[in-house]
Design a protein around this motif. Sequence first.
Motif, PDB file in Angstrom:
ATOM      1  N   LEU A  49       0.839  -1.196   0.000  1.00  0.00           N
ATOM      2  CA  LEU A  49       0.000   0.000   0.000  1.00  0.00           C
ATOM      3  C   LEU A  49       0.875   1.248   0.000  1.00  0.00           C
ATOM      4  O   LEU A  49       1.860   1.325   0.745  1.00  0.00           O
ATOM      5  N   PRO A  50       0.537   2.245  -0.808  1.00  0.00           N
ATOM      6  CA  PRO A  50       1.294   3.502  -0.803  1.00  0.00           C
ATOM      7  C   PRO A  50       1.135   4.201   0.552  1.00  0.00           C
ATOM      8  O   PRO A  50       0.082   4.134   1.184  1.00  0.00           O
ATOM      9  N   TYR A  51       2.215   4.865   0.976  1.00  0.00           N
ATOM     10  CA  TYR A  51       2.169   5.566   2.258  1.00  0.00           C
ATOM     11  C   TYR A  51       2.939   6.879   2.199  1.00  0.00           C
ATOM     12  O   TYR A  51       3.753   7.115   1.307  1.00  0.00           O
ATOM     13  N   GLU A  52       2.667   7.706   3.202  1.00  0.00           N
ATOM     14  CA  GLU A  52       3.406   8.940   3.449  1.00  0.00           C
ATOM     15  C   GLU A  52       3.765   8.933   4.927  1.00  0.00           C
ATOM     16  O   GLU A  52       2.928   8.609   5.772  1.00  0.00           O
ATOM     17  N   GLU A  53       5.003   9.298   5.223  1.00  0.00           N
ATOM     18  CA  GLU A  53       5.443   9.370   6.616  1.00  0.00           C
ATOM     19  C   GLU A  53       6.167  10.694   6.831  1.00  0.00           C
ATOM     20  O   GLU A  53       6.925  11.146   5.972  1.00  0.00           O
TER      21      GLU A  53
END
Length: 111
Positions: A49-53
Amino acid sequence: MPSKSVFVGSWSYLMPNTNADSDGHIVLIKRLSFGPCEVYEWGIDNNSLPYEEYQWCEDEYFKDESYFKHITKKELTKQIESVIHVFTENELPEWANIYYKILDWLNTGLS
């Protein structure tokens, strides 16, 4: 071959890697600022799954601003396109080409 990192303005961009790290994350964009000290990361997690952190590293005052969230493939694509624009505008064609290849990889490998 470009170096493993490049500075653009106050940001350092690290070389992307399409192989998973020890957490199973594929880190496609990682940029760091040293004033203030903060890190942004975009990629694909161990569940594909694509993510942003985001991590605030400077002091405890904004520590609660740190987060990890899932995003859409479209949002990840927009971030990659934004990075391509940054590298193109700053005459870093080797780095822009790396992200064009990542876009191709993303469009063929992630549904």
